[in-house]
Design an enzyme around this catalytic site. Structure first.
Site, short mmCIF file in Angstrom:
data_model
loop_
_atom_site.label_atom_id
_atom_site.label_comp_id
_atom_site.label_asym_id
_atom_site.label_seq_id
_atom_site.Cartn_x
_atom_site.Cartn_y
_atom_site.Cartn_z
N LYS A 68 1.05 5.23 -4.74
CA LYS A 68 1.65 3.92 -5.22
C LYS A 68 2.91 3.90 -6.73
CE LYS A 68 -2.36 1.27 -2.92
NZ LYS A 68 -3.26 2.71 -3.27
N GLU A 128 -5.97 -2.23 -10.49
CA GLU A 128 -7.17 -2.69 -11.16
C GLU A 128 -7.95 -1.22 -11.50
OE1 GLU A 128 -9.42 -6.64 -12.02
OE2 GLU A 128 -9.93 -5.82 -10.87
N LYS A 141 0.90 -0.87 0.01
CA LYS A 141 -0.24 0.14 -0.17
C LYS A 141 0.59 1.37 -0.20
CE LYS A 141 -3.74 -2.62 0.09
NZ LYS A 141 -4.70 -2.63 -0.92
#
Length: 235
Positions: free
Chosen positions: A92, A183, A32
């Site tokens: 990220k 995604e 994360k």
């Protein structure tokens, strides 16, 4: 005499490499937060790219292209497109060592099929012209099945891309590299940013690669999966 059963077969113990791979899968997780100061070694990246190129696909169709954002500029271009509901993924992408955008072909066209067949020929996969022709016909039959009968050609190709994503995630775990399947992005904006559709591709999923930071809360949480007896039936 009755046929031998699975329990009659000789039990083959796991090799050290197999145990290491299983342990890697058991402990991997979706990172994360990344340490922006750590980067993959060149040999690690080369190994991961080899895994991508070697990924399995239906009838060896290889309907993909992999865009690797290795520079700060490239990752910033992706992160800048992660707006609104997908803004949480921007950090990220910016802080990871590399980000791979896995793309599917828009169509399994004749030129691509010819290129795959020619590469198989070059790599020595055909003992005769007949074997080559049988491979061509077999692959074309699957393309026609998904194009004309099931009418899911694009979805079929995208499923092959997910096989490559799984291979990449497994390989990263085995190499001790942290990874995040992503995604959460608008594929239309990523396609536009990198001119993918003009090249005959569309983005499907991304994978961030690198090393987690000390602020990654997920690194400290136990892995959670449904119990084996609930998800696996051995007949």
């Amino acid at each position: 005499m009755s046929a031998p059963t699975a329990t009659d077969a000789k039990q083959v113990p796991l090799s050290a490499a197999s145990r290491t791979l299983v342990d890697a899968v058991r402990t991997r997780y979706a990172t994360k937060a990344y340490d922006a100061n750590r980067r993959l070694a060149p040999e690690q990246l080369d190994a991961l790219l080899t895994l991508l190129r070697s990924s399995p696909s239906s009838v060896n169709s290889q309907p993909w292209h992999f865009l690797v954002a290795a520079s700060d500029e490239a990752r910033d271009r992706i992160a800048a497109r992660l707006e609104g509901n997908f803004a949480y993924n921007a950090s990220k992408v910016r802080d990871a060592s590399h980000v791979v955008v896995l793309c599917a072909r828009q169509r399994m066209d004749d030129q691509h099929l010819a290129d795959v067949l020619a590469q198989e020929q070059k790599d020595g996969r055909f003992a005769s012209d007949e074997a080559r022709e049988n491979q061509r016909k077999s692959r074309q039959s699957y393309v026609n099945l998904h194009r004309y009968e099931q009418k899911d050609e694009q979805h079929w190709m995208e499923k092959q891309v997910y096989l490559a994503a799984g291979t990449l995630l497994l390989g990263a775990a085995a190499l001790g590299v942290d990874a995040t399947p992503i995604e959460g992005f608008d594929f239309r904006t990523i396609d536009e940013e990198f001119g993918l559709r003009a090249q005959g591709y569309s983005s499907v999923v991304m994978v961030a690669l690198g090393y987690h930071s000390d602020t990654d809360f997920n690194a400290q949480l136990p892995k959670s999966r449904l119990p084996q007896e609930q998800v696996i039936t051995v007949l």
